[in-house]
Design an enzyme around this catalytic site. Sequence first.
Site, PDB file in Angstrom:
ATOM      1  N   LYS A 287       0.849  -1.201   0.000  1.00 31.17           N
ATOM      2  CA  LYS A 287       0.000   0.000   0.000  1.00 31.17           C
ATOM      3  C   LYS A 287       0.884   1.250   0.000  1.00 31.17           C
ATOM      4  CE  LYS A 287      -4.167  -1.816   2.046  1.00 31.17           C
ATOM      5  NZ  LYS A 287      -3.709  -3.221   1.947  1.00 31.17           N
TER       6      LYS A 287
ATOM      7  N   ASP B 151      -1.700  -2.048  -4.200  1.00 32.20           N
ATOM      8  CA  ASP B 151      -3.112  -1.942  -3.827  1.00 32.20           C
ATOM      9  C   ASP B 151      -3.601  -0.518  -4.092  1.00 32.20           C
ATOM     10  OD1 ASP B 151      -3.118  -4.538  -2.899  1.00 32.20           O
ATOM     11  OD2 ASP B 151      -3.195  -4.026  -0.780  1.00 32.20           O
ATOM     12  N   MET B 152      -4.895  -0.368  -4.287  1.00 30.86           N
ATOM     13  CA  MET B 152      -5.442   0.980  -4.449  1.00 30.86           C
ATOM     14  C   MET B 152      -6.182   1.365  -3.170  1.00 30.86           C
ATOM     15  SD  MET B 152      -5.532   3.641  -6.268  1.00 30.86           S
ATOM     16  CE  MET B 152      -5.054   3.242  -7.937  1.00 30.86           C
TER      17      MET B 152
ATOM     18  N   ARG C 263      -5.313  -5.719 -11.038  1.00 24.33           N
ATOM     19  CA  ARG C 263      -6.289  -6.429 -10.218  1.00 24.33           C
ATOM     20  C   ARG C 263      -7.545  -5.572 -10.300  1.00 24.33           C
ATOM     21  NH1 ARG C 263      -4.900  -6.178  -4.375  1.00 24.33           N
ATOM     22  NH2 ARG C 263      -3.606  -8.013  -4.736  1.00 24.33           N
TER      23      ARG C 263
ATOM     24  N   LYS D  33     -14.108  -4.317  -6.682  1.00 25.96           N
ATOM     25  CA  LYS D  33     -15.211  -3.339  -6.615  1.00 25.96           C
ATOM     26  C   LYS D  33     -14.757  -2.054  -5.921  1.00 25.96           C
ATOM     27  CE  LYS D  33     -19.194  -6.470  -6.484  1.00 25.96           C
ATOM     28  NZ  LYS D  33     -20.246  -7.046  -5.626  1.00 25.96           N
TER      29      LYS D  33
ATOM     30  N   HIS E 117     -15.688 -11.852  -4.752  1.00 31.58           N
ATOM     31  CA  HIS E 117     -16.333 -13.031  -4.162  1.00 31.58           C
ATOM     32  C   HIS E 117     -17.789 -13.066  -4.600  1.00 31.58           C
ATOM     33  CE1 HIS E 117     -13.443 -11.131  -1.379  1.00 31.58           C
ATOM     34  NE2 HIS E 117     -12.923 -12.337  -1.356  1.00 31.58           N
TER      35      HIS E 117
ATOM     36  N   ARG F 134     -10.777  -0.621   9.507  1.00 30.97           N
ATOM     37  CA  ARG F 134     -11.595  -1.089   8.387  1.00 30.97           C
ATOM     38  C   ARG F 134     -13.067  -1.142   8.789  1.00 30.97           C
ATOM     39  NH1 ARG F 134      -8.765  -2.976   4.617  1.00 30.97           N
ATOM     40  NH2 ARG F 134      -8.228  -0.816   4.646  1.00 30.97           N
TER      41      ARG F 134
HETATM   42  P1  FDA Z   1     -19.549  -8.339  -2.509  1.00 30.49           P
HETATM   43  O1  FDA Z   1     -19.184  -7.273  -1.561  1.00 30.49           O
HETATM   44  O2  FDA Z   1     -20.889  -8.281  -3.153  1.00 30.49           O
HETATM   45  O3  FDA Z   1     -19.341  -9.711  -1.813  1.00 30.49           O
HETATM   46  C1  FDA Z   1     -19.885 -10.925  -2.294  1.00 30.49           C
HETATM   47  C2  FDA Z   1     -19.997 -11.863  -1.121  1.00 30.49           C
HETATM   48  O4  FDA Z   1     -18.694 -12.194  -0.664  1.00 30.49           O
HETATM   49  C3  FDA Z   1     -20.680 -11.244   0.104  1.00 30.49           C
HETATM   50  O5  FDA Z   1     -22.048 -11.426   0.061  1.00 30.49           O
HETATM   51  C4  FDA Z   1     -20.025 -11.944   1.242  1.00 30.49           C
HETATM   52  O6  FDA Z   1     -20.657 -13.183   1.471  1.00 30.49           O
HETATM   53  C5  FDA Z   1     -18.637 -12.221   0.754  1.00 30.49           C
HETATM   54  N1  FDA Z   1     -17.648 -11.244   1.181  1.00 30.49           N
HETATM   55  C6  FDA Z   1     -17.121 -10.237   0.451  1.00 30.49           C
HETATM   56  N2  FDA Z   1     -16.160  -9.577   1.134  1.00 30.49           N
HETATM   57  C7  FDA Z   1     -16.080 -10.177   2.343  1.00 30.49           C
HETATM   58  C8  FDA Z   1     -15.288  -9.986   3.507  1.00 30.49           C
HETATM   59  N3  FDA Z   1     -14.346  -9.050   3.576  1.00 30.49           N
HETATM   60  N4  FDA Z   1     -15.498 -10.823   4.567  1.00 30.49           N
HETATM   61  C9  FDA Z   1     -16.403 -11.806   4.511  1.00 30.49           C
HETATM   62  N5  FDA Z   1     -17.186 -12.047   3.440  1.00 30.49           N
HETATM   63  C10 FDA Z   1     -17.041 -11.249   2.368  1.00 30.49           C
HETATM   64  N6  FDA Z   1     -10.405  -3.006  -2.405  1.00 30.49           N
HETATM   65  C11 FDA Z   1      -9.769  -1.822  -2.594  1.00 30.49           C
HETATM   66  O7  FDA Z   1     -10.403  -0.771  -2.513  1.00 30.49           O
HETATM   67  N7  FDA Z   1      -8.427  -1.790  -2.885  1.00 30.49           N
HETATM   68  C12 FDA Z   1      -7.686  -2.915  -3.018  1.00 30.49           C
HETATM   69  O8  FDA Z   1      -6.486  -2.836  -3.290  1.00 30.49           O
HETATM   70  C13 FDA Z   1      -8.342  -4.160  -2.829  1.00 30.49           C
HETATM   71  N8  FDA Z   1      -7.665  -5.345  -2.939  1.00 30.49           N
HETATM   72  C14 FDA Z   1      -8.371  -6.535  -2.941  1.00 30.49           C
HETATM   73  C15 FDA Z   1      -7.708  -7.739  -3.200  1.00 30.49           C
HETATM   74  C16 FDA Z   1      -8.440  -8.908  -3.341  1.00 30.49           C
HETATM   75  C17 FDA Z   1      -7.712 -10.177  -3.698  1.00 30.49           C
HETATM   76  C18 FDA Z   1      -9.845  -8.901  -3.153  1.00 30.49           C
HETATM   77  C19 FDA Z   1     -10.651 -10.147  -3.332  1.00 30.49           C
HETATM   78  C20 FDA Z   1     -10.473  -7.744  -2.819  1.00 30.49           C
HETATM   79  C21 FDA Z   1      -9.768  -6.548  -2.690  1.00 30.49           C
HETATM   80  N9  FDA Z   1     -10.391  -5.359  -2.362  1.00 30.49           N
HETATM   81  C22 FDA Z   1      -9.712  -4.174  -2.527  1.00 30.49           C
HETATM   82  C23 FDA Z   1     -11.750  -5.377  -1.765  1.00 30.49           C
HETATM   83  C24 FDA Z   1     -12.827  -5.231  -2.818  1.00 30.49           C
HETATM   84  O9  FDA Z   1     -12.776  -3.938  -3.350  1.00 30.49           O
HETATM   85  C25 FDA Z   1     -14.229  -5.486  -2.251  1.00 30.49           C
HETATM   86  O10 FDA Z   1     -14.496  -4.591  -1.229  1.00 30.49           O
HETATM   87  C26 FDA Z   1     -14.449  -6.874  -1.701  1.00 30.49           C
HETATM   88  O11 FDA Z   1     -13.837  -7.850  -2.488  1.00 30.49           O
HETATM   89  C27 FDA Z   1     -15.959  -7.174  -1.670  1.00 30.49           C
HETATM   90  O12 FDA Z   1     -16.504  -7.106  -2.963  1.00 30.49           O
HETATM   91  P2  FDA Z   1     -16.967  -8.407  -3.791  1.00 30.49           P
HETATM   92  O13 FDA Z   1     -16.632  -8.178  -5.218  1.00 30.49           O
HETATM   93  O14 FDA Z   1     -16.353  -9.603  -3.197  1.00 30.49           O
HETATM   94  O15 FDA Z   1     -18.525  -8.411  -3.725  1.00 30.49           O
END
Ligand code: FDA
Length: 299
Positions: free
Chosen positions: A91, A125-126, A175, A178, A218, A280
């Site tokens: 970061k 990371d962003m 990467r 959302k 996810h 967080r």
């Molecule tokens: P959504 O939020 O709709 O989640 C889908 C389902 O997944 C949820 O219903 C829940 O069941 C489960 N879920 C998701 N997140 C969870 C959590 N933390 N704990 C438990 N269950 C969870 N963001 C950012 O701003 N900068 C970054 O650099 C990164 N880096 C990053 C790396 C990786 C490998 C991942 C997977 C994610 C990130 N993120 C991130 C976070 C990302 O922006 C986002 O907030 C989360 O992945 C949740 O979004 P989903 O796409 O998973 O969908």
Amino acid sequence: MKLLNDLIVKFVKILPESIVYIFAKKYVAGKKLSNAVEVAKKLNEKKIMATIDVLGESVDSEEEALKAKEEILEVLQAIEKNKLDANISIKPTQLGLTVNKDFCYENIKAIVQRAKELNNFVRIDMEDSPYTDLTFEILKKIKAEYDNVGVVVQAYLRRTFTDVENLNKARTNYRLCKGIYIEPEKIAYKDREEVRENYLKILTKMLDEGNYVGIATHDKYLVEKAYELLKEKNIDKSKFEFQMLYGVTEKLRNKIVGDGYKLRVYIPFGEKWYACSVRRLQENPNMAWYITKSIFTRS
Ligand code: FDA
């Protein structure tokens, strides 16, 4: 739901660290580098790749940033020593972006340089929107010299499609996620469907123009739509991977691996696990629901 989230955040802050750790440990490998190495080894045994993150953000001094840099260099060394199938995520604010932009650039460059020597890769990371331009600026400068670096972009930001149009010109390793921070509506989509729509629009653009993409989500809907896109466009498996956070939606994770796709898990670790978890939660109380849900359900 909001009331429940707020209550959880307040409650977390008065609980002793040892209790909070019981909840956080599902998402954090542990306090030590050896904990992250063990988690990565176990994932590698299941043919899952890793990206290791030393927890920490927004340092106030050069001294703290240099300490973070040393810790990150140790991670690179440990990956090499243990022959892990892993890279690192960093970061910019952890490496001094808010202290001095040029100093931060030098720190990131030194990490990318060391990763290059070890044939490894660095993902930047962003963070939240005040740092988006600065992060891209640093990325561009480093990319001019090194090819083992990539960045994260956030589908909830209205600007991201245009950013990707520009970044694609110099081929970028992305990467796509959302976005996790709370951003004003003026600059970010708030509606879940709009974010999904933008995610797919951006993913299409990245793939169409031959960039490597870490599809980080996810969200089952997005995973299924990504499958469709990848098949329809006949995208080679060397051009993408799926990515998920440690401890989240393991069932979906196993399905993706079972379907024959590459998957990388993001493994955070470090002494700063408590401050980061609480911060967080304060930033995005919806996270509290995820933590609570994970206690009661198996996803
Ligand atoms: P959504 O939020 O709709 O989640 C889908 C389902 O997944 C949820 O219903 C829940 O069941 C489960 N879920 C998701 N997140 C969870 C959590 N933390 N704990 C438990 N269950 C969870 N963001 C950012 O701003 N900068 C970054 O650099 C990164 N880096 C990053 C790396 C990786 C490998 C991942 C997977 C994610 C990130 N993120 C991130 C976070 C990302 O922006 C986002 O907030 C989360 O992945 C949740 O979004 P989903 O796409 O998973 O969908």
